[in-house]
Design a protein around this motif. Structure first.
Motif, PDB file in Angstrom:
ATOM      1  N   MET A  77       4.580   6.172  -9.898  1.00 32.10           N
ATOM      2  CA  MET A  77       5.357   7.345 -10.299  1.00 32.10           C
ATOM      3  C   MET A  77       6.545   6.925 -11.165  1.00 32.10           C
ATOM      4  N   PHE A  78       7.316   5.950 -10.673  1.00 31.00           N
ATOM      5  CA  PHE A  78       8.489   5.508 -11.427  1.00 31.00           C
ATOM      6  C   PHE A  78       8.072   4.899 -12.766  1.00 31.00           C
ATOM      7  N   GLY A  79       6.999   4.082 -12.739  1.00 30.23           N
ATOM      8  CA  GLY A  79       6.536   3.434 -13.970  1.00 30.23           C
ATOM      9  C   GLY A  79       6.147   4.449 -15.022  1.00 30.23           C
ATOM     10  N   THR A  80       5.268   5.369 -14.639  1.00 25.57           N
ATOM     11  CA  THR A  80       4.764   6.341 -15.604  1.00 25.57           C
ATOM     12  C   THR A  80       5.885   7.222 -16.157  1.00 25.57           C
ATOM     13  N   ALA A  81       6.879   7.501 -15.320  1.00 28.25           N
ATOM     14  CA  ALA A  81       7.970   8.368 -15.750  1.00 28.25           C
ATOM     15  C   ALA A  81       8.716   7.785 -16.957  1.00 28.25           C
ATOM     16  N   PHE A  82       8.632   6.460 -17.117  1.00 27.51           N
ATOM     17  CA  PHE A  82       9.347   5.820 -18.227  1.00 27.51           C
ATOM     18  C   PHE A  82       8.406   5.379 -19.345  1.00 27.51           C
ATOM     19  N   GLU A  83       7.164   5.914 -19.345  1.00 25.77           N
ATOM     20  CA  GLU A  83       6.195   5.516 -20.368  1.00 25.77           C
ATOM     21  C   GLU A  83       6.055   6.588 -21.442  1.00 25.77           C
ATOM     22  N   THR A  84       5.657   6.168 -22.622  1.00 24.91           N
ATOM     23  CA  THR A  84       5.324   7.145 -23.655  1.00 24.91           C
ATOM     24  C   THR A  84       3.923   7.689 -23.380  1.00 24.91           C
ATOM     25  N   VAL A  85       3.579   8.783 -24.054  1.00 26.37           N
ATOM     26  CA  VAL A  85       2.252   9.375 -23.861  1.00 26.37           C
ATOM     27  C   VAL A  85       1.164   8.353 -24.179  1.00 26.37           C
ATOM     28  N   GLU A  86       1.374   7.580 -25.237  1.00 27.51           N
ATOM     29  CA  GLU A  86       0.361   6.591 -25.629  1.00 27.51           C
ATOM     30  C   GLU A  86       0.206   5.529 -24.543  1.00 27.51           C
ATOM     31  N   GLN A  87       1.350   5.082 -23.979  1.00 28.73           N
ATOM     32  CA  GLN A  87       1.287   4.062 -22.926  1.00 28.73           C
ATOM     33  C   GLN A  87       0.530   4.588 -21.701  1.00 28.73           C
ATOM     34  N   THR A  88       0.751   5.881 -21.379  1.00 27.42           N
ATOM     35  CA  THR A  88       0.078   6.461 -20.215  1.00 27.42           C
ATOM     36  C   THR A  88      -1.433   6.440 -20.406  1.00 27.42           C
ATOM     37  N   ARG A  89      -1.870   6.623 -21.651  1.00 22.20           N
ATOM     38  CA  ARG A  89      -3.316   6.696 -21.922  1.00 22.20           C
ATOM     39  C   ARG A  89      -4.009   5.362 -21.700  1.00 22.20           C
ATOM     40  N   ILE A  90      -3.251   4.244 -21.846  1.00 21.68           N
ATOM     41  CA  ILE A  90      -3.875   2.940 -21.628  1.00 21.68           C
ATOM     42  C   ILE A  90      -3.961   2.718 -20.127  1.00 21.68           C
ATOM     43  N   ILE A 135       0.838  -1.204   0.000  1.00 28.66           N
ATOM     44  CA  ILE A 135       0.000   0.000   0.000  1.00 28.66           C
ATOM     45  C   ILE A 135       0.870   1.250   0.000  1.00 28.66           C
ATOM     46  N   ALA A 136       1.926   1.234   0.837  1.00 29.35           N
ATOM     47  CA  ALA A 136       2.748   2.434   0.983  1.00 29.35           C
ATOM     48  C   ALA A 136       3.571   2.712  -0.274  1.00 29.35           C
ATOM     49  N   LEU A 137       3.987   1.643  -0.968  1.00 29.16           N
ATOM     50  CA  LEU A 137       4.912   1.853  -2.093  1.00 29.16           C
ATOM     51  C   LEU A 137       4.208   1.928  -3.449  1.00 29.16           C
ATOM     52  N   MET A 138       2.887   1.621  -3.469  1.00 29.93           N
ATOM     53  CA  MET A 138       2.178   1.630  -4.743  1.00 29.93           C
ATOM     54  C   MET A 138       2.273   2.976  -5.473  1.00 29.93           C
ATOM     55  N   PRO A 139       2.018   4.112  -4.771  1.00 30.99           N
ATOM     56  CA  PRO A 139       2.125   5.389  -5.482  1.00 30.99           C
ATOM     57  C   PRO A 139       3.501   5.597  -6.099  1.00 30.99           C
ATOM     58  N   LEU A 140       4.549   5.147  -5.370  1.00 28.03           N
ATOM     59  CA  LEU A 140       5.914   5.323  -5.870  1.00 28.03           C
ATOM     60  C   LEU A 140       6.151   4.485  -7.117  1.00 28.03           C
ATOM     61  N   ALA A 141       5.662   3.231  -7.077  1.00 25.42           N
ATOM     62  CA  ALA A 141       5.829   2.350  -8.229  1.00 25.42           C
ATOM     63  C   ALA A 141       5.153   2.967  -9.449  1.00 25.42           C
TER      64      ALA A 141
END
Lengths: 285, 297
Positions: free
Chosen positions: B48-61, B40-46
């Motif tokens: 954050m890190f995940g999205t930071a390495f995604e393309t705009v299209e990937q974020t939309r999915i 629960i505590a680390l989910m937001p961080l995961a």
């Protein structure tokens, strides 16, 4: 002579930046003052206006709700986390390190992530709900009622209070646990008759600091919503800031500050008075 | 868990088995609870890190959620970095930490030392005053302080950070350091005094070196204050040349259809990294500092 040399900066600091500002705020709370023109005495008008102002009332109610839920909630979660991270299991050091990590994210980073998580469009919460096939998608952060609860929820997360409880747990003498075990106490009994009483000084410290901190809640709402939508996440500190530095109503801001001062003094006094009956000091200090 | 099978062979019987297996169950439950808490505590961080390495299209999915982006892209870092002069804001944040931290540490250590280990009339009453000041919200003194600084012509300079810090304007630090200094055994300073060491010498050669953990904790706390602080920055560091990372991020955060979430997350990651490193190396001082700082009164 030397002690006074050492302490002189502190005394000057208290006089110049604590005592004088508090008295100055008291005087100006009875005036209309915009910095550019001399203050004009208006008696109790600022205080009367504040209680009639719906925006101010809303901010005060939001803040009271925030304090009433997030302070006890934060204490309980911090305590539970500390108790869990005190169980002697393998890998404990790693778990402790991991538990500290979320608290190290700076306010602006946490705000950015939270806005994203609770945003209705691409947000994490709505995505999870959809993924699980649950029909509970909400507008979350753009809903004036839910937004307050998002801020409350964000605050209820161990943090530094957890570390203080953890430090407190290290200070409970092992003899007490041993004695409790000898008497055949179960773990739950030990928790309530040894651990929690021994932690009460730390609970008092955490309670006081989180109460005062909660009344000053400012950074996260300013960064995430600016107090919106429709004032749903406007808290007390923000209206002091806005009155003083956006509208230049220094008199109003001073009255607000003094109300806050009185609220805090009353609460701190009440907590200290009650603490005699629930805080246990080893050696009866 | 391995204990279960080995104890079964022993002649001791039920009692021993009972205690062993109960412990095993307790440990399993503890592991599960710790795991749940960390997830629960680390989910937001995961996220954050995940999205930071995604393309705009990937974020939309949004469904199913991709915790680890595939393929990994650095375009958010490149584009986010180009939006503003982040090094400039970083420099100002470091300035804030140093300009507040150095004078505060100096003045508070001196005051706390006097409170802890020197006798002077009124010391008890003044310490009580210091404790009450810890409990007064900053907002109470905010406006008059600002008017005062403005009158002096200090707004737009670093003086509002430096001058109050020189005057020990951190009652919590004075209190914590005083508690710590008080706990240092008198035998040490007595021995030094017999050897001809004066008060200043005792302070400098004995008390300060022994206080390293608590001083390190204060450095961690002040640095993280500078990384988190918004109100002070809004009032005194408004000028473009003095703005901090938090102020820069304020302009970057928003909820719009066209929000560049990936860039926002990438810049959050960059801003968080120094604090994570600091906390990692500072964590031993946390337990040590809080344990020894005598919150117990």
């Amino acid at each position: 002579m030397l002690p006074f040399v050492f302490i002189l900066p502190w005394i000057l600091g208290v006089l110049l930046f604590q005592a004088y500002p508090i008295l100055d705020a008291f005087y100006h709370s009875f005036t209309i003052y915009d910095v550019f023109q001399p203050a004009k005495w208006v008696g109790l008008r600022n205080y009367r206006n504040l209680f009639e102002n719906t925006y101010t009332r809303m901010a005060l109610l939001n803040t009271l709700l925030y304090v009433a839920v997030s302070v006890p909630g934060g204490l309980i979660v911090g305590l539970l986390q500390a108790l869990l991270l005190n169980v002697k299991v393998r890998g404990l050091q790693l778990f402790r390190t991991l538990a500290i990590v979320p608290g190290t994210v700076p306010a602006a980073g946490a705000a950015a992530v939270s806005v994203f998580i609770w945003s209705p469009g691409l947000g994490l919460i709505n995505s999870i709900l959809e993924w699980l096939g649950l029909p509970w998608r909400q507008s979350w952060i753009i809903d004036p009622v839910m937004v307050k609860w998002i801020f409350i929820f964000m605050t209820i997360q161990g943090g530094i209070g957890m570390l203080i409880f953890l430090a407190g747990l290290q200070n409970v003498p092992q003899e007490l646990y041993d004695a409790s075990k000898m008497d055949g106490a179960r773990s739950v009994q030990t928790l309530f008759s040894v651990t929690l009483p021994m932690l009460t000084p730390y609970t008092l410290f955490n309670l006081l600091t989180s109460l005062i901190g909660a009344f000053q809640y400012f950074t996260a709402p300013m960064l995430m919503t600016g107090g919106g939508p429709a004032g749903g996440s406007t808290f007390y500190a923000q209206i002091i800031y806005e009155n003083a530095f956006v509208f230049f109503r220094m008199g109003h801001a001073a009255a607000l500050a003094w109300i806050l001062f009185v609220i805090c003094v009353v609460i701190v006094f009440a907590v200290f008075r009650s603490s005699a009956s629930w805080v246990y000091y080893e050696g009866g200090n | 868990m391995a204990g279960l099978s080995t104890t079964r062979d022993q002649g001791m019987g039920g009692v021993y088995l009972g205690m062993r297996s109960r412990r095993a169950i307790q440990h399993t439950v503890a592991y599960l609870l710790i795991a749940a808490m960390l997830v629960i505590a680390l989910m937001p961080l995961a996220w954050m890190f995940g999205t930071a390495f995604e393309t705009v299209e990937q974020t939309r999915i949004t469904v199913p959620i991709q915790w680890i982006p595939n393929p990994v892209t650095f375009e958010n870092y490149v584009k986010g970095w180009a939006t503003r002069d982040w090094l400039h804001y970083l420099r100002n944040t470091v300035f804030l930490a140093v300009f507040v931290g150095v004078p505060t540490m100096l003045s508070c250590t001196l005051a706390a030392y006097a409170f802890a280990r020197m006798k002077f009339p009124g010391s008890e009453a003044l310490m009580l005053l210091n404790i009450s000041l810890m409990l007064i919200p900053d907002q109470v003194t905010l406006v008059p302080r600002f008017v005062m600084m403005a009158r002096m012509g200090w707004v737009g300079t670093w003086l509002p950070a430096i001058i109050p810090s020189m005057l020990a304007l951190n009652p919590a630090m004075v209190f914590v350091l005083r508690q710590f200094f008080r706990a240092i055994p008198n035998d040490l300073s007595d021995a030094a005094r017999i050897d001809g060491c004066h008060d200043l010498g005792i302070f400098w050669r004995i008390v300060l070196p022994l206080s390293r953990p608590i001083l390190a904790l204060q450095i961690v706390l002040i640095t993280s204050w500078a990384w988190n602080e918004l109100l002070f920055a809004l009032l005194y560091l408004k000028d473009k040349s003095m703005q901090t990372l938090t102020l820069a991020m304020q302009g970057f955060i928003g909820i719009r259809e066209d929000t560049a979430w990936g860039q926002m997350m990438a810049m959050s990651v960059l801003m968080s990294l120094p604090m994570m490193v600091l906390a990692y190396y500072g964590q031993r001082y946390f337990t040590e500092g809080f344990t020894l700082s005598g919150i117990k009164g």
